[in-house]
Motif scaffolding. Sequence first.
Motif, PDB file in Angstrom:
ATOM      1  N   GLY A 333       8.131   2.923   9.719  1.00  0.00           N
ATOM      2  CA  GLY A 333       8.129   3.792   8.548  1.00  0.00           C
ATOM      3  C   GLY A 333       6.753   4.357   8.232  1.00  0.00           C
ATOM      4  O   GLY A 333       5.735   3.935   8.767  1.00  0.00           O
ATOM      5  N   ILE A 334       6.749   5.338   7.330  1.00  0.00           N
ATOM      6  CA  ILE A 334       5.519   6.009   6.887  1.00  0.00           C
ATOM      7  C   ILE A 334       5.278   5.653   5.422  1.00  0.00           C
ATOM      8  O   ILE A 334       6.186   5.825   4.595  1.00  0.00           O
ATOM      9  N   PRO A 335       4.108   5.122   5.073  1.00  0.00           N
ATOM     10  CA  PRO A 335       3.846   4.731   3.677  1.00  0.00           C
ATOM     11  C   PRO A 335       4.069   5.882   2.711  1.00  0.00           C
ATOM     12  O   PRO A 335       3.730   7.037   3.003  1.00  0.00           O
ATOM     13  N   LYS A 336       4.634   5.549   1.565  1.00  0.00           N
ATOM     14  CA  LYS A 336       4.878   6.564   0.535  1.00  0.00           C
ATOM     15  C   LYS A 336       3.591   6.901  -0.201  1.00  0.00           C
ATOM     16  O   LYS A 336       2.626   6.135  -0.185  1.00  0.00           O
ATOM     17  N   VAL A 337       3.592   8.044  -0.874  1.00  0.00           N
ATOM     18  CA  VAL A 337       2.425   8.446  -1.666  1.00  0.00           C
ATOM     19  C   VAL A 337       2.443   7.671  -2.981  1.00  0.00           C
ATOM     20  O   VAL A 337       3.418   7.746  -3.730  1.00  0.00           O
ATOM     21  N   PRO A 338       1.384   6.895  -3.278  1.00  0.00           N
ATOM     22  CA  PRO A 338       1.356   6.140  -4.539  1.00  0.00           C
ATOM     23  C   PRO A 338       1.395   7.089  -5.735  1.00  0.00           C
ATOM     24  O   PRO A 338       0.892   8.209  -5.675  1.00  0.00           O
ATOM     25  N   THR A 339       1.995   6.637  -6.816  1.00  0.00           N
ATOM     26  CA  THR A 339       2.126   7.488  -7.999  1.00  0.00           C
ATOM     27  C   THR A 339       0.799   7.698  -8.718  1.00  0.00           C
ATOM     28  O   THR A 339       0.605   8.708  -9.396  1.00  0.00           O
ATOM     29  N   LYS A 340      -0.126   6.739  -8.577  1.00  0.00           N
ATOM     30  CA  LYS A 340      -1.367   6.836  -9.350  1.00  0.00           C
ATOM     31  C   LYS A 340      -2.588   7.217  -8.520  1.00  0.00           C
ATOM     32  O   LYS A 340      -3.386   8.042  -8.949  1.00  0.00           O
ATOM     33  N   LYS A 341      -2.765   6.617  -7.360  1.00  0.00           N
ATOM     34  CA  LYS A 341      -4.013   6.783  -6.618  1.00  0.00           C
ATOM     35  C   LYS A 341      -3.723   7.114  -5.163  1.00  0.00           C
ATOM     36  O   LYS A 341      -3.497   6.247  -4.345  1.00  0.00           O
ATOM     37  N   LYS A 342      -3.771   8.416  -4.840  1.00  0.00           N
ATOM     38  CA  LYS A 342      -3.400   8.838  -3.493  1.00  0.00           C
ATOM     39  C   LYS A 342      -4.362   8.333  -2.417  1.00  0.00           C
ATOM     40  O   LYS A 342      -3.966   8.096  -1.283  1.00  0.00           O
ATOM     41  N   ASP A 343      -5.634   8.158  -2.767  1.00  0.00           N
ATOM     42  CA  ASP A 343      -6.577   7.743  -1.728  1.00  0.00           C
ATOM     43  C   ASP A 343      -6.395   6.293  -1.301  1.00  0.00           C
ATOM     44  O   ASP A 343      -7.040   5.815  -0.379  1.00  0.00           O
ATOM     45  N   SER A 344      -5.481   5.572  -1.978  1.00  0.00           N
ATOM     46  CA  SER A 344      -5.204   4.186  -1.598  1.00  0.00           C
ATOM     47  C   SER A 344      -4.018   4.072  -0.643  1.00  0.00           C
ATOM     48  O   SER A 344      -3.474   3.004  -0.436  1.00  0.00           O
ATOM     49  N   MET A 345      -3.628   5.176  -0.035  1.00  0.00           N
ATOM     50  CA  MET A 345      -2.520   5.154   0.916  1.00  0.00           C
ATOM     51  C   MET A 345      -2.913   4.337   2.144  1.00  0.00           C
ATOM     52  O   MET A 345      -4.007   4.484   2.694  1.00  0.00           O
ATOM     53  N   ALA A 346      -2.019   3.456   2.575  1.00  0.00           N
ATOM     54  CA  ALA A 346      -2.326   2.495   3.650  1.00  0.00           C
ATOM     55  C   ALA A 346      -2.215   3.159   5.022  1.00  0.00           C
ATOM     56  O   ALA A 346      -1.269   2.929   5.783  1.00  0.00           O
ATOM     57  N   ILE A 347      -3.225   3.932   5.375  1.00  0.00           N
ATOM     58  CA  ILE A 347      -3.171   4.684   6.637  1.00  0.00           C
ATOM     59  C   ILE A 347      -3.309   3.767   7.852  1.00  0.00           C
ATOM     60  O   ILE A 347      -2.881   4.120   8.950  1.00  0.00           O
ATOM     61  N   TYR A 348      -3.856   2.565   7.661  1.00  0.00           N
ATOM     62  CA  TYR A 348      -3.997   1.667   8.819  1.00  0.00           C
ATOM     63  C   TYR A 348      -2.630   1.308   9.409  1.00  0.00           C
ATOM     64  O   TYR A 348      -2.524   1.003  10.604  1.00  0.00           O
ATOM     65  N   LEU A 349      -1.580   1.343   8.584  1.00  0.00           N
ATOM     66  CA  LEU A 349      -0.238   1.040   9.081  1.00  0.00           C
ATOM     67  C   LEU A 349       0.236   2.104  10.073  1.00  0.00           C
ATOM     68  O   LEU A 349       0.980   1.807  11.012  1.00  0.00           O
ATOM     69  N   LEU A 350      -0.206   3.352   9.871  1.00  0.00           N
ATOM     70  CA  LEU A 350       0.120   4.410  10.827  1.00  0.00           C
ATOM     71  C   LEU A 350      -0.680   4.235  12.110  1.00  0.00           C
ATOM     72  O   LEU A 350      -0.144   4.396  13.217  1.00  0.00           O
ATOM     73  N   PHE A 351      -1.973   3.919  11.974  1.00  0.00           N
ATOM     74  CA  PHE A 351      -2.787   3.681  13.168  1.00  0.00           C
ATOM     75  C   PHE A 351      -2.236   2.518  13.983  1.00  0.00           C
ATOM     76  O   PHE A 351      -2.175   2.578  15.214  1.00  0.00           O
ATOM     77  N   LEU A 352      -1.825   1.459  13.307  1.00  0.00           N
ATOM     78  CA  LEU A 352      -1.312   0.283  14.009  1.00  0.00           C
ATOM     79  C   LEU A 352      -0.041   0.616  14.774  1.00  0.00           C
ATOM     80  O   LEU A 352       0.132   0.213  15.942  1.00  0.00           O
ATOM     81  N   GLN A 353       0.852   1.368  14.165  1.00  0.00           N
ATOM     82  CA  GLN A 353       2.080   1.752  14.859  1.00  0.00           C
ATOM     83  C   GLN A 353       1.767   2.688  16.036  1.00  0.00           C
ATOM     84  O   GLN A 353       2.384   2.587  17.104  1.00  0.00           O
TER      85      GLN A 353
END
Length: 538
Positions: A333-353
């Motif tokens: 899956g692709i992490p959802k956009v947080p409602t409050k702080k977009k820069d805290s999106m867990a991009i490492y999960l995409l790199f790991l996949q």
Amino acid sequence: MTASRSFETQAKTLIDDLKAVCANHGLGNDGNEFKIITQIFLYKFLNDKFAYEAKRIDPKLGKAKSWEDALRAYSADDYEMLLAQLGGSTAQLRPEHFLATLYGRQNEDGFAKILDTTLLDIAALNTDVFSVTTDDKTKVVLFDAITDYVSSKRNEFARALINKLMGFSFEQIFAEKFDFFATLFEYLIKDYNKDGGGKYAEYYTPHAVAKIMAACLMTQERQSVSCYDPSAGSGTLLMNLAHKIGEEKCALYSQDISQKSSGLLRLNLILNNLVHSIPNIVQGNTILHPEHRENGALKKFDYIVSNPPFKLDFSDFRSDLETKANHQRFFAGIPKVPTKKKDSMAIYLLFLQHIIHSLSEHGKAAVVVPTGFITAQSGIDKKIRQHLVENKMLGGVVSMPSNIFATTGTNVSILFLDASNDGDVILVDASKLGTKVKDGKNQKTVLSTEEEDKIIQAFKAKKTVEDLAVAVAYDEIASKNYSLSAGQYFEVQVEYTDISSAQFKQQLTAHRSRLHDLFSSARKLESEIEKTLSEIRL
């Protein structure tokens, strides 16, 4: 002082002198300073490497009073023959490109333009080997017109740079094979590779982490292997892995969104005798536009190392990832956009996949992840761990001490993937190791060489070591909700001591006496509190 130590000191002095020239011309801490410093340093390095190789091909050059003049006397055909024998790791230069030529022309009018033209000519002559490619197929050449970054007194600036390069040579390093370029590279870029660079700032991977990753990946001698880092930064992890495998035995591939990082990686490859891998450097967005392909599909690699960014706003292109073509790559899956702080999106999960998807059939990988990943009870984190267990793709985990990175307080672990591991998984808890030291305003944990080796030996042995490592089966991991925390698998050690009946009675009497004293003290304290409360008047 040893020859290598003396040379290292001289090289660092040269770097400091070049920085002083920049500061004297108003470029201290300027955004363009690192471009000037790294490029003029690289020009000197390539000039000396050319001289060393030319003298090796034609020993008469080394005996000449001036090797530059001796080469100028070559016929056109002889010069072309020399260039053909240089090999791919040495930049091709013409006599007008030599440092001695520039030094002799420094009093000519428009010397700044002469310097810039020289650098641009060298870049054009060596485009095919020394250029970095972007994800839109643009070539980023070796040099810029560096005096364009100075607003005034450009000729004076150019002369000052060239004069600092005289009286120093890298040639003895090429001859004696001193292994200090990792230290020199770090010193060269230390002011330009900090976490103040904004959105895409990289954290310099500590040597301990890089060493452990490379050593634990290399369990056997390999030949002709491919090594990849999808978030390469300046290349610390790739360099360590290449040195462990052998520079001549591997081809390196990388991609990074940062133009600055790609330039620094190219410099690192040149300094570390890995020029043959420069064409494999790509500047671009790995998650959105992965560039390394084979027969139309994403290329599969033998080894992958990465310290990806953990949190980064990718909301601008998140929807572009939700394509049918990406379903297999981002299987969890692709992490959802947080409602409050977009820069805290867990991009490492995409790199790991992406890394998992990019492993060859027998490939291995080492990835830095936040330690929270290894125990998360739900979401994409758990789905990835479950995938690794069910597909038997785990090598192990090393949980590092806190503050191993001085620039971030996030606890990190190294996740090791092994696409063909049918045996046990080794989990190492190194969180209690290391010594805390001050690093500027921050505190970091430093591992000793002995501690690094202890971690590596425990991982490679794949055996349980009390309070440090535990070997577990895939089924056992599945039974514990796919947790990869070593602590959850350690056996609780209960120590028993044999004592006689008389000793037992004696200890029991002592405990009763102690409890009696404690109860008496408690009653006395209770009485005093009640007395004090009764005397309080509102």
